[in-house]
Design an enzyme around this catalytic site. Structure first.
Site, PDB file in Angstrom:
ATOM      1  N   HIS A 169       0.848  -0.739   0.285  1.00 48.86           N
ATOM      2  CA  HIS A 169       0.234   0.094  -0.436  1.00 48.86           C
ATOM      3  C   HIS A 169       0.599   1.121   0.237  1.00 48.86           C
ATOM      4  CE1 HIS A 169       1.090   0.107   4.104  1.00 48.86           C
ATOM      5  NE2 HIS A 169       0.833   0.997   4.309  1.00 48.86           N
ATOM      6  N   GLN A 171       0.501   5.862   0.135  1.00 52.41           N
ATOM      7  CA  GLN A 171      -0.565   7.256   1.244  1.00 52.41           C
ATOM      8  C   GLN A 171      -0.436   8.079   0.205  1.00 52.41           C
ATOM      9  OE1 GLN A 171       0.211   7.229   5.523  1.00 52.41           O
ATOM     10  NE2 GLN A 171       1.913   6.543   4.867  1.00 52.41           N
TER      11      GLN A 171
END
Length: 356
Positions: A169, A171
């Site tokens: 992931h 951000q």
């Protein structure tokens, strides 16, 4: 790409990005969540003139959960996560423990894939292209928020970097100010334009294309180790046609990006060879998109958004197998970096580990 926006149980926004136009995303977040009281505030340092985000609520954020409790994996019958659906291509949601919130900006989490045990480098070109679409869409959406002046898409990978969730992931930070690093770039850009009449970014790319630090030279993108690289292995990736942000990329550059970027990430995982200790197979890195601010460029006379050049900076804090580059006295105390790996040697190594 199909985009589906919904809400989590505590009111935070969740957006699914799907490759298939017929994808249906109607799962409901069944967790009994109450909104977390965020305490984000921006404080200006009167001595240095920069900004610091104070966010004490982040002390309670999720920290290295076991894989079967990962909050970024899809939900199933027993596990309820931040993504209510049982599968997803790319998912983006407001961070439950944001560094920036409200008038102090916004923070989002970008889940690159539902596969917990993969990494960005494992994505197919189609999947990587969908992530690029998500980054671009979020940049456009966040730029319209009244408190936002700059949008920063990035990925931290590896425990050495400080990552607390193992799921692949990244951000997105939407800052309510122009960041110090970008301000320095804008000041250099303005000074170079006044002194030479040229664009600094264009001159840097032209100089690197003619030199020995080019790592990958594609039709629409060029990747090189910069002349004054701060980090042991650091690569800057530029589109050959200067644009200020992700929204400015044309179709040709967007189509070629996945192949170029995936190749760079694969090379980073080969830098240190095969004889590494257990747990070091994947190179820790930070991957950071630099985009022009959306607010005013006060204090930088003579330049505008179109003078800025979108680019990605990819670097690792590992300087050799089993050894990290720590930001110690000179770096942390005085912001003067000392690099143990000559940029020319780093570029040569990154060329040596090209995919066959």
């Amino acid at each position: 790409m199909k985009k589906t926006s919904t809400r989590l149980a505590d009111g935070r926004e969740l957006i699914y990005y799907d490759s298939r136009d017929d994808a249906v995303r109607d799962a409901i977040d069944r967790r009994p969540l109450d909104p977390i009281s965020t305490t984000s505030e921006i404080r200006r340092d009167p001595l240095l003139g920069d900004a610091v985000a104070i966010a004490s609520h982040r002390q309670g954020r999720t920290y290295h959960p076991p894989a079967d409790e990962c909050p970024l994996c899809p939900s199933d019958g027993e596990r309820l996560s931040e993504v209510p659906d049982s599968s997803y291509d790319v998912a983006v949601f407001e961070n439950r423990f944001p560094s920036l919130a409200g008038d102090a900006g916004r923070c989002e989490v970008v889940c690159f894939t539902s596969d917990h045990d993969s990494s960005f480098a494992d994505l197919t070109p189609q999947q990587a292209g969908l992530v690029l679409d998500a980054w671009t869409d979020r940049t456009a959406e966040l730029s319209h928020l009244p408190s936002v002046e700059q949008v920063f898409c990035f990925e931290n990978r590896g425990a050495e970097i400080g990552v607390t969730l193992g799921h692949p992931h990244g951000q997105i930070y939407a800052y309510p100010f122009v960041t110090p690093r970008t301000s320095l770039m804008l000041a250099s850009l303005a000074a170079h334009k006044e002194a030479t009449g040229h664009n600094l970014f264009d001159d840097i790319v032209a100089d690197e294309l003619a030199g020995e630090r080019v790592v990958l030279d594609a039709e629409h993108w060029v990747a090189f180790v910069p002349y004054a690289a701060h980090w042991p292995y650091e690569v800057h990736l530029y589109p050959k046609r200067r644009v200020p942000d992700l929204l400015g990329l044309d179709e040709a550059a967007r189509t070629e990006f996945p192949q170029v970027y995936l190749e760079l990430l694969k090379r980073f995982d080969r830098i240190f060879g095969e004889g590494e200790t257990q747990g070091e197979a994947l190179t820790p890195y930070i991957s950071a998109w630099h985009q022009a601010p959306f607010g005013t460029l006060d204090g930088h006379d003579g330049v505008n958004r179109d003078d800025f050049a979108l680019h990605l900076e990819l670097f690792t804090i590992r300087r050799t197998s089993g050894k990290l580059k720590f930001l110690a006295g000179s770096e942390s105390g005085m912001s003067v970096f000392i690099n143990d790996v000559p940029p020319e040697a780093a570029a040569q190594r990154l060329r040596e580990v090209a995919s066959s």
